[in-house]
Enzyme design. Structure first.
Site, short mmCIF file in Angstrom:
data_model
loop_
_atom_site.label_atom_id
_atom_site.label_comp_id
_atom_site.label_asym_id
_atom_site.label_seq_id
_atom_site.Cartn_x
_atom_site.Cartn_y
_atom_site.Cartn_z
N MET A 283 43.06 -29.11 14.68
CA MET A 283 44.28 -28.86 15.44
C MET A 283 44.45 -29.99 16.47
O MET A 283 44.25 -29.81 17.65
CB MET A 283 44.21 -27.49 16.12
CG MET A 283 45.55 -26.95 16.52
SD MET A 283 45.50 -25.32 17.29
CE MET A 283 44.99 -24.28 15.94
N HIS A 284 44.79 -31.19 15.97
CA HIS A 284 44.98 -32.34 16.85
C HIS A 284 46.38 -32.31 17.46
O HIS A 284 47.12 -31.34 17.29
CB HIS A 284 44.69 -33.64 16.09
CG HIS A 284 45.53 -33.82 14.87
ND1 HIS A 284 46.71 -34.50 14.88
CD2 HIS A 284 45.37 -33.38 13.59
CE1 HIS A 284 47.24 -34.49 13.67
NE2 HIS A 284 46.44 -33.81 12.86
N ALA A 285 46.73 -33.37 18.16
CA ALA A 285 47.94 -33.38 18.98
C ALA A 285 49.23 -33.03 18.23
O ALA A 285 50.02 -32.22 18.70
CB ALA A 285 48.10 -34.74 19.67
N PRO B 175 49.93 -31.39 15.20
CA PRO B 175 50.12 -29.99 14.82
C PRO B 175 50.06 -29.03 16.02
O PRO B 175 50.73 -28.00 16.01
CB PRO B 175 49.00 -29.70 13.83
CG PRO B 175 48.01 -30.79 14.01
CD PRO B 175 48.76 -31.97 14.55
N ALA B 176 49.31 -29.39 17.05
CA ALA B 176 49.27 -28.54 18.24
C ALA B 176 50.64 -28.50 18.90
O ALA B 176 51.12 -27.45 19.32
CB ALA B 176 48.21 -29.03 19.23
#
Length: 86
Positions: free
Chosen positions: A15-17, A19-20
């Protein structure tokens, strides 16, 4: 009453930047409170720093709890969003 489901992250980057950010935007479309839990940490899905602070990696299981006036719709659509994006 509330809706709850679990989801296992399949995105290799976790859950990197990007998709977050999409996840927070999706959560903000609903009146309901959406809480994401990983291990013993719980965060508001409408807060980007909280979501990124969970440090969710590929293969991690998260629990999502949705509570509010539109919880049935929010839970169903949010779960579908996770399946398509994470």
């Amino acid at each position: 009453m509330s809706q709850e489901f679990t989801f296992t992250v399949s995105d290799p980057a976790g859950m990197h930047a990007r998709p977050a950010g999409l996840l927070v935007g999706k959560a903000q479309q609903y009146e309901s409170t959406i809480i994401i839990k990983r291990g013993d940490k719980s965060v508001d899905a409408k807060r980007i720093f909280g979501v990124m602070g969970l440090g969710v990696q590929q293969g991690d299981e998260v629990t999502v709890k949705v509570q509010g006036d539109d919880e049935a719709k929010a839970a169903a659509e949010f779960e579908q969003f996770l399946k398509e994006n994470l």
